[in-house]
Design a protein around this motif. Structure first.
Motif, short mmCIF file in Angstrom:
data_model
loop_
_atom_site.label_atom_id
_atom_site.label_comp_id
_atom_site.label_asym_id
_atom_site.label_seq_id
_atom_site.Cartn_x
_atom_site.Cartn_y
_atom_site.Cartn_z
N LEU A 142 -36.31 7.11 5.68
CA LEU A 142 -36.92 5.79 5.81
C LEU A 142 -38.44 5.89 5.76
CD1 LEU A 142 -36.73 2.76 6.31
CD2 LEU A 142 -36.61 3.24 8.77
N SER A 188 -25.18 -8.23 13.84
CA SER A 188 -25.17 -7.12 14.78
C SER A 188 -24.48 -7.47 16.09
CB SER A 188 -26.61 -6.67 15.07
OG SER A 188 -27.18 -6.05 13.94
N ARG A 224 -40.73 3.35 17.60
CA ARG A 224 -39.99 2.36 18.38
C ARG A 224 -39.66 2.86 19.78
NH1 ARG A 224 -34.67 3.17 14.59
NH2 ARG A 224 -34.15 5.27 15.34
N SER A 271 -32.36 6.97 8.44
CA SER A 271 -33.25 5.96 9.02
C SER A 271 -34.05 6.55 10.18
CB SER A 271 -32.44 4.75 9.50
OG SER A 271 -31.48 5.15 10.44
N GLN A 323 -30.45 0.01 15.75
CA GLN A 323 -30.23 -0.80 14.56
C GLN A 323 -29.53 -2.12 14.87
OE1 GLN A 323 -27.97 1.98 12.21
NE2 GLN A 323 -29.78 2.85 11.26
N HIS A 324 -28.71 -2.14 15.92
CA HIS A 324 -27.99 -3.36 16.28
C HIS A 324 -28.50 -3.98 17.58
CE1 HIS A 324 -25.12 -3.05 13.06
NE2 HIS A 324 -24.77 -1.82 13.42
N HIS A 366 -24.77 5.51 15.22
CA HIS A 366 -26.15 5.85 14.86
C HIS A 366 -27.06 5.43 16.02
CE1 HIS A 366 -25.37 6.67 10.46
NE2 HIS A 366 -24.23 6.16 10.89
N GLY A 367 -26.87 6.12 17.12
CA GLY A 367 -27.62 5.80 18.32
C GLY A 367 -27.29 6.80 19.41
N ASP A 416 -22.53 2.02 10.73
CA ASP A 416 -23.94 2.07 10.36
C ASP A 416 -24.57 0.69 10.52
OD1 ASP A 416 -26.33 3.13 9.45
OD2 ASP A 416 -25.45 4.05 7.67
N LYS A 417 -25.79 0.55 10.08
CA LYS A 417 -26.52 -0.70 10.25
C LYS A 417 -25.96 -1.82 9.40
CE LYS A 417 -31.09 -2.84 9.88
NZ LYS A 417 -32.53 -2.65 9.52
N ASN A 418 -25.76 -1.55 8.11
CA ASN A 418 -25.37 -2.59 7.16
C ASN A 418 -23.92 -2.49 6.68
OD1 ASN A 418 -28.03 -3.77 7.07
ND2 ASN A 418 -28.65 -2.03 5.83
#
Length: 393
Positions: free
Chosen positions: A264, A114, A250, A214, A163-164, A149-150, A88-90
């Protein structure tokens, strides 16, 4: 007409027999023959091979009637382990499961950067630790599945992770070279749909799983097969336009669904309306209980926009089961009923709409299931959540 040589037919028979042993947990040879339609000789040969490979074991069942006690077959759950990873992102979540899909170990590492090579090293080091820890078992780590997540293409190359900021990353190849274990890279929404099918909706052949976090992702199983599209990019439903000339996204479009119906977007809108809002699920739950007017206004708006997208999905795919995965809706009483109340079109048909009970755990549950399924070589996998399983971790 499906044809094949002897080896191919044996492979199909093995897959069928092993899948039924997994599903039933405890089953006799006679019951296997009855369920599968295979003759006793075929069952005997296949079972003997599986016993030699230590993938299954025998026990004698206790019974009070006279006669020989039946010999039962079960999966040897501890001869190998699957590693599921949610990138994930974090954070990166690692979960080890046995061969019947029970989670036995979980670890979460926080991420503050990232940079691809930095995260790659974290993954390699952590996987090597698990390899060493489970090296005493016959099969050690049987496979690794990673939820991204992409966007992931059909060749398991990571096309884009917003996210990264990753583009065209060969994570599968880089990891396999370093660790020597089979790695599967999959979009997180696809893994969520696998989890719903494998752990919950076993008999459903047409299932849609919509994840609202998100962004918004869609995993869909059509005719019992995960559908990915021509390039592997199917399911980016969050970028369906629901408000013409609406909020900028985005992706470059205006008015995308995820700008109105992701968690989100819900949090962002609440932050605009209410100062000093705590962004955690416990605070959300308290506001639900207290019937906070500002919160209720945003929940109503959130549900309305979710239902707009769901209506489009229902009309496109006519699903048997539609699963909505959202922690907020999982905490919100009667969320499914409120969504259904917005789906009033006479031409929108589905059999069942449910809120996922798995929440954010669905991604890693699907990852473990994917690794197990590929290792066992079964076309169909039915696992059951036990008391010590994922929901309690």
């Amino acid at each position: 007409m499906l044809t094949g040589d002897t080896a191919f037919i044996k492979k199909i028979n093995r897959s069928l027999i092993l899948s039924k042993i997994v599903e039933h947990k405890l089953i006799s040879r006679a019951e296997l023959a009855k369920i599968t339609g295979l003759n006793k000789a075929t069952i005997s040969v296949q079972v003997s091979d599986l016993l030699d490979k230590e993938l299954i074991y025998e026990t004698q069942q206790e019974h009070k009637t006279l006669g020989r006690r039946p010999i039962m077959l079960s999966v040897n759950r501890g001869v190998g382990f699957a590693l599921g990873i949610d990138l994930d992102k974090n954070s990166i979540t690692f979960t080890i499961s046995d061969l019947i899909g029970t989670s036995i170990e979980k670890e979460i590492l926080e991420l503050h950067v990232s940079e691809y090579n930095f995260i790659l090293k974290i993954l390699i080091d952590q996987i090597n630790n698990y390899k060493y820890k489970f090296n005493h078992t016959r099969y050690s780590l049987v496979g690794i599945a990673i939820g991204i997540h992409g966007i992931v293409n059909k060749d398991e190359i990571i096309d884009f992770v917003p996210q990264h900021g990753w583009k065209n990353k060969t994570l599968k190849e880089d990891l396999e070279k370093a660790i020597g274990i089979k790695v599967y890279i999959e979009n997180n929404a696809n893994l969520c749909s696998i989890a719903e099918k494998v752990y919950k909706h076993h008999q459903c052949n047409n299932l849609l799983s919509v994840s609202l976090y998100s962004g918004i992702g869609l995993g869909f199983i059509i005719n019992d097969t995960l559908f990915k599209g021509f390039h592997g990019y199917a399911g980016e439903i969050g970028h369906m336009i629901v408000v013409p000339n609406g909020l900028p996204c985005r992706c470059g479009n205006l008015g995308c669904w995820e700008q109105y119906a992701s968690e989100l977007s819900f949090i962002t809108q609440l932050a605009k309306d209410q100062k000093n809002l705590a962004f955690n699920y416990n605070d959300f739950q308290n506001r639900m209980i207290e019937h906070d007017p500002a919160f209720q206004k945003e929940i109503d708006r959130f549900i309305m926009f979710i239902s707009i997208g769901l209506n489009n999905l229902i009309n496109l795919y006519n699903p048997e089961i539609l699963v909505v995965n959202s922690e907020i809706l999982r905490l919100y009483p009667n969320a499914a009923e409120e969504l259904k109340a917005h789906l009033t079109s006479s031409i929108s048909h589905y059999s069942e709409l449910v809120i996922s009970q798995f929440g954010k755990r669905a991604c890693i549950m699907g990852a473990c299931a994917l690794a197990i399924q590929n290792f066992l070589g079964v076309s169909e996998l039915c696992l059951t959540l036990s008391e010590e399983g994922f929901l309690d971790k």
